[in-house]
Motif scaffolding. Structure first.
Motif, PDB file in Angstrom:
ATOM      1  N   PHE A  11       0.829  -1.206   0.000  1.00 45.07           N
ATOM      2  CA  PHE A  11       0.000   0.000   0.000  1.00 45.07           C
ATOM      3  C   PHE A  11       0.870   1.266   0.000  1.00 45.07           C
ATOM      4  CE2 PHE A  11      -3.615  -2.436   2.358  1.00 45.07           C
ATOM      5  CZ  PHE A  11      -3.822  -3.180   1.209  1.00 45.07           C
ATOM      6  N   ARG A  12       1.939   1.251   0.805  1.00 45.76           N
ATOM      7  CA  ARG A  12       2.842   2.410   0.835  1.00 45.76           C
ATOM      8  C   ARG A  12       3.461   2.661  -0.544  1.00 45.76           C
ATOM      9  NH1 ARG A  12       6.650   2.000   6.270  1.00 45.76           N
ATOM     10  NH2 ARG A  12       4.967   1.743   7.797  1.00 45.76           N
ATOM     11  N   THR A  13       3.854   1.585  -1.215  1.00 42.42           N
ATOM     12  CA  THR A  13       4.503   1.734  -2.516  1.00 42.42           C
ATOM     13  C   THR A  13       3.514   2.240  -3.561  1.00 42.42           C
ATOM     14  OG1 THR A  13       5.945  -0.121  -1.906  1.00 42.42           O
ATOM     15  CG2 THR A  13       5.958   0.563  -4.200  1.00 42.42           C
TER      16      THR A  13
ATOM     17  N   ASP B 218      -3.285 -17.295   0.285  1.00 43.75           N
ATOM     18  CA  ASP B 218      -2.832 -17.803  -1.025  1.00 43.75           C
ATOM     19  C   ASP B 218      -2.944 -16.727  -2.088  1.00 43.75           C
ATOM     20  OD1 ASP B 218      -5.567 -17.638  -1.144  1.00 43.75           O
ATOM     21  OD2 ASP B 218      -5.884 -19.602  -2.049  1.00 43.75           O
ATOM     22  N   GLU B 219      -2.927 -15.458  -1.667  1.00 42.17           N
ATOM     23  CA  GLU B 219      -3.058 -14.344  -2.602  1.00 42.17           C
ATOM     24  C   GLU B 219      -1.762 -13.539  -2.648  1.00 42.17           C
ATOM     25  OE1 GLU B 219      -6.403 -12.031  -1.489  1.00 42.17           O
ATOM     26  OE2 GLU B 219      -7.863 -13.451  -2.302  1.00 42.17           O
ATOM     27  N   PHE B 220      -1.377 -13.163  -3.860  1.00 45.92           N
ATOM     28  CA  PHE B 220      -0.181 -12.379  -4.086  1.00 45.92           C
ATOM     29  C   PHE B 220      -0.537 -11.163  -4.935  1.00 45.92           C
ATOM     30  CE2 PHE B 220       1.053 -16.750  -3.439  1.00 45.92           C
ATOM     31  CZ  PHE B 220       2.176 -16.676  -2.623  1.00 45.92           C
ATOM     32  N   ALA B 221       0.382 -10.199  -4.953  1.00 43.94           N
ATOM     33  CA  ALA B 221       0.194  -9.016  -5.792  1.00 43.94           C
ATOM     34  C   ALA B 221       1.532  -8.637  -6.403  1.00 43.94           C
ATOM     35  CB  ALA B 221      -0.372  -7.856  -4.983  1.00 43.94           C
ATOM     36  N   VAL B 222       1.471  -8.124  -7.631  1.00 44.11           N
ATOM     37  CA  VAL B 222       2.679  -7.626  -8.293  1.00 44.11           C
ATOM     38  C   VAL B 222       2.392  -6.199  -8.738  1.00 44.11           C
ATOM     39  CG1 VAL B 222       4.281  -7.859 -10.225  1.00 44.11           C
ATOM     40  CG2 VAL B 222       3.392  -9.912  -9.068  1.00 44.11           C
ATOM     41  N   LEU B 223       3.212  -5.270  -8.234  1.00 43.28           N
ATOM     42  CA  LEU B 223       3.099  -3.876  -8.653  1.00 43.28           C
ATOM     43  C   LEU B 223       4.166  -3.628  -9.704  1.00 43.28           C
ATOM     44  CD1 LEU B 223       1.793  -1.079  -8.222  1.00 43.28           C
ATOM     45  CD2 LEU B 223       3.563  -0.636  -6.501  1.00 43.28           C
ATOM     46  N   SER B 224       3.732  -3.425 -10.934  1.00 44.61           N
ATOM     47  CA  SER B 224       4.665  -3.235 -12.048  1.00 44.61           C
ATOM     48  C   SER B 224       4.877  -1.752 -12.300  1.00 44.61           C
ATOM     49  CB  SER B 224       4.109  -3.891 -13.320  1.00 44.61           C
ATOM     50  OG  SER B 224       4.958  -3.626 -14.415  1.00 44.61           O
ATOM     51  N   SER B 225       6.116  -1.399 -12.631  1.00 45.91           N
ATOM     52  CA  SER B 225       6.462   0.007 -12.826  1.00 45.91           C
ATOM     53  C   SER B 225       5.954   0.568 -14.148  1.00 45.91           C
ATOM     54  CB  SER B 225       7.988   0.184 -12.740  1.00 45.91           C
ATOM     55  OG  SER B 225       8.638  -0.670 -13.687  1.00 45.91           O
ATOM     56  N   THR B 226       5.386  -0.300 -14.987  1.00 48.68           N
ATOM     57  CA  THR B 226       4.834   0.157 -16.273  1.00 48.68           C
ATOM     58  C   THR B 226       3.395  -0.332 -16.414  1.00 48.68           C
ATOM     59  OG1 THR B 226       5.586  -1.793 -17.498  1.00 48.68           O
ATOM     60  CG2 THR B 226       7.123   0.067 -17.352  1.00 48.68           C
ATOM     61  N   ALA B 227       2.662   0.298 -17.320  1.00 48.62           N
ATOM     62  CA  ALA B 227       1.272  -0.089 -17.558  1.00 48.62           C
ATOM     63  C   ALA B 227       1.081  -0.772 -18.890  1.00 48.62           C
ATOM     64  CB  ALA B 227       0.380   1.156 -17.472  1.00 48.62           C
ATOM     65  N   ALA B 228       2.054  -0.646 -19.779  1.00 46.04           N
ATOM     66  CA  ALA B 228       1.863  -1.114 -21.162  1.00 46.04           C
ATOM     67  C   ALA B 228       1.886  -2.628 -21.295  1.00 46.04           C
ATOM     68  CB  ALA B 228       2.928  -0.486 -22.074  1.00 46.04           C
TER      69      ALA B 228
ATOM     70  N   ASP C 174      -6.059   4.594 -15.378  1.00 47.86           N
ATOM     71  CA  ASP C 174      -7.332   4.308 -16.035  1.00 47.86           C
ATOM     72  C   ASP C 174      -8.316   3.606 -15.114  1.00 47.86           C
ATOM     73  OD1 ASP C 174      -6.221   5.424 -18.281  1.00 47.86           O
ATOM     74  OD2 ASP C 174      -5.632   3.510 -19.159  1.00 47.86           O
ATOM     75  N   ASP C 175      -7.857   2.631 -14.330  1.00 46.16           N
ATOM     76  CA  ASP C 175      -8.748   1.836 -13.479  1.00 46.16           C
ATOM     77  C   ASP C 175      -8.846   2.376 -12.054  1.00 46.16           C
ATOM     78  OD1 ASP C 175      -9.202   0.107 -15.597  1.00 46.16           O
ATOM     79  OD2 ASP C 175      -7.498  -1.164 -15.063  1.00 46.16           O
ATOM     80  N   GLY C 176      -8.067   3.369 -11.740  1.00 48.78           N
ATOM     81  CA  GLY C 176      -8.118   3.949 -10.402  1.00 48.78           C
ATOM     82  C   GLY C 176      -7.092   5.053 -10.254  1.00 48.78           C
ATOM     83  N   ARG C 177      -7.523   6.153  -9.603  1.00 53.48           N
ATOM     84  CA  ARG C 177      -6.632   7.303  -9.473  1.00 53.48           C
ATOM     85  C   ARG C 177      -6.091   7.477  -8.060  1.00 53.48           C
ATOM     86  NH1 ARG C 177      -6.388  10.521 -13.796  1.00 53.48           N
ATOM     87  NH2 ARG C 177      -7.881  10.141 -15.491  1.00 53.48           N
ATOM     88  N   ASP C 178      -6.349   6.517  -7.217  1.00 51.56           N
ATOM     89  CA  ASP C 178      -5.728   6.497  -5.891  1.00 51.56           C
ATOM     90  C   ASP C 178      -5.560   5.050  -5.464  1.00 51.56           C
ATOM     91  OD1 ASP C 178      -8.191   5.560  -4.811  1.00 51.56           O
ATOM     92  OD2 ASP C 178      -8.871   7.618  -4.525  1.00 51.56           O
ATOM     93  N   CYS C 179      -4.920   4.856  -4.327  1.00 50.12           N
ATOM     94  CA  CYS C 179      -4.579   3.491  -3.882  1.00 50.12           C
ATOM     95  C   CYS C 179      -5.826   2.654  -3.667  1.00 50.12           C
ATOM     96  CB  CYS C 179      -3.748   3.572  -2.604  1.00 50.12           C
ATOM     97  SG  CYS C 179      -3.243   1.954  -1.954  1.00 50.12           S
ATOM     98  N   SER C 180      -6.808   3.202  -2.978  1.00 49.61           N
ATOM     99  CA  SER C 180      -8.008   2.435  -2.667  1.00 49.61           C
ATOM    100  C   SER C 180      -8.757   2.027  -3.936  1.00 49.61           C
ATOM    101  CB  SER C 180      -8.918   3.260  -1.758  1.00 49.61           C
ATOM    102  OG  SER C 180     -10.111   2.567  -1.476  1.00 49.61           O
ATOM    103  N   ALA C 181      -8.874   2.948  -4.871  1.00 49.23           N
ATOM    104  CA  ALA C 181      -9.597   2.660  -6.104  1.00 49.23           C
ATOM    105  C   ALA C 181      -8.876   1.607  -6.937  1.00 49.23           C
ATOM    106  CB  ALA C 181      -9.791   3.941  -6.911  1.00 49.23           C
ATOM    107  N   LEU C 182      -7.552   1.697  -7.004  1.00 49.64           N
ATOM    108  CA  LEU C 182      -6.790   0.733  -7.801  1.00 49.64           C
ATOM    109  C   LEU C 182      -6.855  -0.655  -7.183  1.00 49.64           C
ATOM    110  CD1 LEU C 182      -4.982   0.604 -10.327  1.00 49.64           C
ATOM    111  CD2 LEU C 182      -3.016   0.801  -8.787  1.00 49.64           C
ATOM    112  N   LEU C 183      -6.766  -0.733  -5.841  1.00 51.88           N
ATOM    113  CA  LEU C 183      -6.882  -2.026  -5.166  1.00 51.88           C
ATOM    114  C   LEU C 183      -8.257  -2.649  -5.429  1.00 51.88           C
ATOM    115  CD1 LEU C 183      -5.190  -1.123  -1.746  1.00 51.88           C
ATOM    116  CD2 LEU C 183      -4.262  -2.648  -3.494  1.00 51.88           C
ATOM    117  N   HIS C 184      -9.271  -1.833  -5.336  1.00 56.60           N
ATOM    118  CA  HIS C 184     -10.630  -2.339  -5.591  1.00 56.60           C
ATOM    119  C   HIS C 184     -10.758  -2.836  -7.024  1.00 56.60           C
ATOM    120  CE1 HIS C 184     -14.977  -2.697  -5.236  1.00 56.60           C
ATOM    121  NE2 HIS C 184     -15.093  -1.994  -6.370  1.00 56.60           N
TER     122      HIS C 184
END
Length: 368
Positions: A226-228, A289-299, A336-346
């Motif tokens: 979340f911090r990142t 059993d859930e993971f997340a990957v935050l990628s530095s690019t969107a393309a 495009d899918d969210g303009r803040d942390c909460s929206a993007l996570l959702h």
């Protein structure tokens, strides 16, 4: 450990201060005693030397009167006698016990000499026969005593000054040794403090790392993720992607092989996911059993997801049985899918739900 280190440093610093204080006090007292001894010996020498001159003046005044008797010459004799008495008293005040014994004897001899001189001078005044020298042996004895006392005190002064020089040298060596020891102790204390601070910094860093990383897999945890994400949104023109990953049918692995085997399975999956992303990407475990990957690019979010799925789908051996992992992946792209942390996570969670609802083992984004 930290308390013991602080206590040791405090003790060493206190010991250094006490050693410096005691050394300073001892040095001052020693120098004062040496200075006083030298001053006493010098004062005694000066007093005896003055007495020596006074006795010589007494003999000279008597001889002058005998060569040319007059009232003025007689007055000079009396003045010289008085000066000898005063010099004896002064020498007694500053001399040691041996000096006082010598001066007492010298005073008695001088008194006899003075009595004989005055009687002879009275005879001279009345025209009686004159002697060239009165009580010669007594005067010689006085002068010999004084000469011996002067030589003795000269030796004492020389010895005292030599002792003082040696004492000052020894004192300098002691002070240098104490200062060197103090410097060494301070360096040790400084080293201990630095080591202690480094250990505290390392402990703080480890505590920070543990608080932001998953204990089982070593990946980032939800807080760090979340911090990142929040930090990424603060960048100008932020554009990146978030992948939510879920292990399909993981409950069956736990039920069939047990939780220890399930943990090993999760660790291996985490290793494979981490090995398939770029160094600028962040991999996090956000649940059982859930993971997340935050990628530095969107393309290339979908290509990244495909690469992760391909890397993870190799069989994993569990208790002699090979299990092939299956992943469902949901993709959300910022902004495009969210303009803040909460929206993007959702959005990422919504995409993952769609992937699992579509039959699992799928990669789904909110935007086709």
């Amino acid at each position: 450990m930290a308390t013991r280190s602080v206590a040791l440093v405090s003790f060493l610093l206190a010991a250094v201060l006490v050693a410096l204080g005691l050394t300073a006090a001892w040095s001052i007292a020693t120098v004062n005693r040496s200075t006083e001894t030298t001053a006493e010996a010098t004062a005694a020498l000066e007093a005896i030397a003055h007495l020596q001159r006074a006795v010589a003046g007494e003999a000279f005044a008597e001889a002058g009167y005998r060569r040319a008797p007059s009232a003025e010459a007689r007055k000079r004799v009396e003045t010289a006698i008085t000066e000898v008495d005063r010099a004896v008293r002064e020498a007694s005040e500053v001399g040691n016990a041996d000096d006082r014994i010598m001066l007492s004897y010298l005073q008695s001899v001088n008194d006899r000499y003075v009595a004989e001189v005055r009687r002879s001078l009275d005879d001279t005044d009345t025209g009686a026969p004159r002697n060239d020298r009165v009580a010669g042996p007594a005067l010689d004895a006085i002068q010999e005593l004084i000469d011996a006392a002067v030589r003795d005190h000269q030796r004492q002064v020389a010895v005292t000054r030599q002792q003082q020089r040696e004492l000052l040298f020894q004192l300098a060596m002691v002070v240098i040794s104490v200062l060197a020891s103090s410097v060494a102790t301070l360096v040790l204390c400084w080293s201990l403090l630095i080591s202690h601070n480094r250990r505290l910094a390392a402990q703080a860093a480890e505590h920070e790392r543990r608080s932001l990383h998953d204990a089982l897999t070593g990946l980032a945890n939800r807080d760090l993720l979340f911090r990142t994400i929040e930090k990424a949104f603060r960048a100008p023109n932020a554009a990146f992607s978030l992948l939510y990953i879920d292990l399909d049918h993981f409950k069956n692995i736990n039920d069939t092989h047990g939780h220890p085997a399930g943990d090993r399975f999760l660790v291996e999956v985490a290793r494979r996911v981490h090995a398939s992303v770029r160094t600028t990407d962040l991999v996090a475990r956000i649940g059982g059993d859930e993971f997340a990957v935050l990628s530095s690019t969107a393309a290339d979010a979908r290509q990244l997801a495909c690469r992760i799925v391909a890397a993870v789908q190799s069989p994993i051996a569990l208790d002699g049985t090979e299990v092939i992992p299956s992943l469902s992946v949901g993709i959300a792209v910022a902004p495009d899918d969210g303009r803040d942390c909460s929206a993007l996570l959702h959005a990422a969670d919504r995409a993952l739900y769609l992937a699992k609802h579509a039959g699992r083992g799928r990669i789904t984004g909110l935007r086709r």
